[in-house]
Design a protein around this motif. Sequence first.
Motif, PDB file in Angstrom:
ATOM      1  N   THR A 198     -10.754   1.342   2.056  1.00 49.39           N
ATOM      2  CA  THR A 198     -10.313  -0.112   2.139  1.00 49.39           C
ATOM      3  C   THR A 198      -9.521   0.066   1.065  1.00 49.39           C
ATOM      4  O   THR A 198     -10.227   0.302  -0.039  1.00 49.39           O
ATOM      5  N   LEU A 247       0.832  -1.465   0.421  1.00 52.35           N
ATOM      6  CA  LEU A 247      -0.258   0.006  -0.378  1.00 52.35           C
ATOM      7  C   LEU A 247       0.966   0.879  -0.107  1.00 52.35           C
ATOM      8  O   LEU A 247       1.412   1.535   1.059  1.00 52.35           O
ATOM      9  N   VAL A 288      -2.567   4.203   8.344  1.00 56.32           N
ATOM     10  CA  VAL A 288      -3.084   2.949   7.910  1.00 56.32           C
ATOM     11  C   VAL A 288      -3.310   2.946   9.076  1.00 56.32           C
ATOM     12  O   VAL A 288      -1.895   2.561  10.321  1.00 56.32           O
ATOM     13  N   GLN A 335      -7.096  -3.070   3.163  1.00 48.75           N
ATOM     14  CA  GLN A 335      -5.875  -2.433   4.721  1.00 48.75           C
ATOM     15  C   GLN A 335      -7.420  -1.252   4.709  1.00 48.75           C
ATOM     16  O   GLN A 335      -7.532  -0.375   3.478  1.00 48.75           O
ATOM     17  N   ARG A 336      -7.484  -0.958   6.328  1.00 49.21           N
ATOM     18  CA  ARG A 336      -8.644   0.257   6.046  1.00 49.21           C
ATOM     19  C   ARG A 336      -7.434   2.062   6.099  1.00 49.21           C
ATOM     20  O   ARG A 336      -6.020   1.202   7.497  1.00 49.21           O
ATOM     21  N   VAL A 337      -8.165   3.119   5.669  1.00 50.12           N
ATOM     22  CA  VAL A 337      -7.264   3.536   5.368  1.00 50.12           C
ATOM     23  C   VAL A 337      -8.348   4.856   5.727  1.00 50.12           C
ATOM     24  O   VAL A 337      -9.621   4.849   5.288  1.00 50.12           O
ATOM     25  N   VAL A 344      -3.292   6.187  -2.514  1.00 48.81           N
ATOM     26  CA  VAL A 344      -3.942   6.319  -0.904  1.00 48.81           C
ATOM     27  C   VAL A 344      -4.062   7.446  -2.029  1.00 48.81           C
ATOM     28  O   VAL A 344      -5.097   8.383  -1.886  1.00 48.81           O
TER      29      VAL A 344
END
Length: 236
Positions: free
Chosen positions: A140, A92, A203, A144-146, A97
């Motif tokens: 997500t 990531l 993150v 992964q939760r951002v 992002v």
Amino acid sequence: MASLVSAVMAALTTSAAALGSNEKNKPVHVGTTIGGLWAGVTEETNESATTAQTAVFAGHVDVGSGLFNGFCAGANWTVACDPEDVETPPALTPGIVASAFSRIPLPEAKLVIQPPNGRTLVNFETNFYTEQGEFTRAVTLLGQRVELRIWPASFGWRYGDGESERTTSPGAAYPDLKITHTYLEKGRVSPRVDATYAAEFRVGGGPWRDVAGTVTIPGTPQQLRVVEARPVLVGG
């Protein structure tokens, strides 16, 4: 690893063929070497009631960095020994992002005009402001939760008469006049305010980091009529 298995089996087939016998009946041996594998078959012969074994090796098979630790080393290799390819998930990155940030639906900045009711005067300081502030979003990415912390970094004021300006201030309501414009001619105009958003991300509850780039959301034009003031005689 499929190509590796093919190479090993091809070499074993050649070796067994050289013995003049059916390779399917031969024990297959596989072992690790530096940067690769060796593989071979064993030919059994009977001499004077004593069994002798002659190892015929296919030689070294180079697999470089693809060599797996503990790859089915030992005797009697079968197709079941072929390890499954393990794909490394993509990392990531800030670029991922930033790309996601550019696609998130962001709100328009609502333009407020004073005087209200869609009318103002020629040669009068018309006041403009917006109340758009900071907000958060969560997405997500790659499992992964951002978290995103988003705020308007600047505002583009377009007054509808060909004049415009950019500020970091959202303006303020009367009497704190911060963003004003004076119309010199009567008529109808369509002013608007464009919001340019910046953001930070983190993150999994980690430290906040800047998101590269900004996103500009054009505002909806408001209808405004500019009129001339008329003198009114008031009796004393």
